[in-house]
Design an enzyme around this catalytic site. Sequence first.
Site, PDB file in Angstrom:
ATOM      1  N   GLY A 161      27.735  48.288  47.565  1.00  0.00           N
ATOM      2  CA  GLY A 161      28.206  49.628  47.939  1.00  0.00           C
ATOM      3  C   GLY A 161      27.081  50.492  48.478  1.00  0.00           C
ATOM      4  O   GLY A 161      25.919  50.085  48.507  1.00  0.00           O
ATOM      5  N   SER A 162      27.430  51.694  48.885  1.00  0.00           N
ATOM      6  CA  SER A 162      26.445  52.556  49.546  1.00  0.00           C
ATOM      7  C   SER A 162      25.367  53.064  48.580  1.00  0.00           C
ATOM      8  O   SER A 162      24.213  53.251  48.987  1.00  0.00           O
ATOM      9  CB  SER A 162      27.149  53.731  50.230  1.00  0.00           C
TER      10      SER A 162
ATOM     11  N   ASP B  98      33.326  53.641  41.467  1.00  0.00           N
ATOM     12  CA  ASP B  98      34.187  54.599  42.170  1.00  0.00           C
ATOM     13  C   ASP B  98      34.578  55.753  41.252  1.00  0.00           C
ATOM     14  O   ASP B  98      34.785  56.870  41.714  1.00  0.00           O
ATOM     15  CB  ASP B  98      35.437  53.881  42.698  1.00  0.00           C
TER      16      ASP B  98
ATOM     17  N   GLU C 298      31.414  41.322  40.750  1.00  0.00           N
ATOM     18  CA  GLU C 298      30.788  42.375  39.940  1.00  0.00           C
ATOM     19  C   GLU C 298      31.138  42.202  38.464  1.00  0.00           C
ATOM     20  O   GLU C 298      30.286  42.373  37.588  1.00  0.00           O
ATOM     21  CB  GLU C 298      31.242  43.746  40.441  1.00  0.00           C
TER      22      GLU C 298
END
Length: 221
Positions: free
Chosen positions: A32-33, A87, A106
């Site tokens: 992810g970012s 998230d 994950e």
Amino acid sequence: MSTDQLKIQAATAALEYIKKFDYKIDLGVGTGSTVNELIALLPSVRHHIDAVVSSSEESTKRLEALEFNVKELNQTGDLTLYIDGADECDGHNRLIKGGGGALTREKIIAASSRQFICIVDQTKMVDVLGKFPLPVEVIPMARSYVARQMVKLGGQPIYRDGFVTDNDNQIIDVHNLKILDPVKLESKINQIPGVITNGLFALRKADLTLVAQKSGEIIKQ
Ligand code: 5RP
């Protein structure tokens, strides 16, 4: 402070936990970012890292470009530390993950790691999980069946059209679930035939979450 700056702040805070080890560790790296910011910073702590296990093809590409020794989990055994974003995170370090679609790898890495540190910014913190649609990875032939079971659980499933996971499966994003008992719901969804993984990380939650605040502070919970 911009969201990008918050991600860098959270990633920078995580480096301290890698530096704590006086031996070279096997490190799990998420996707992810926020994790991309961590990967960009990892060369500064390279001497603390023996091998890296990655949760996605995307993170692997980035790690290899920086010449880290990327290994398969089957080669390493349990990992010393796993660092990943999320998230959503509640006040008990229970998470929703899988916005980037890497939830299965994950979850495997989280399960095989002695310590799991989650890095987020304050916008990801919630009282009750479920505002972010819950990703569920499914075997393609089971997609519609699993979607119908999600409706029975009170959710609104939306097929992530055109997206194929690194494991060649599909994802359903389940909207409008109010997740009051994440452990129970995670177990329940796991029992549905055709489900590979759901994005609730409550059975194996984060041990520590580093939350970057707009004030510049890092809250540890
Ligand atoms: C990927 C994930 C990510 O950790 C999650 O989507 C957060 O990503 P970002 O840091 O880009 O907000 O679970 O499967």
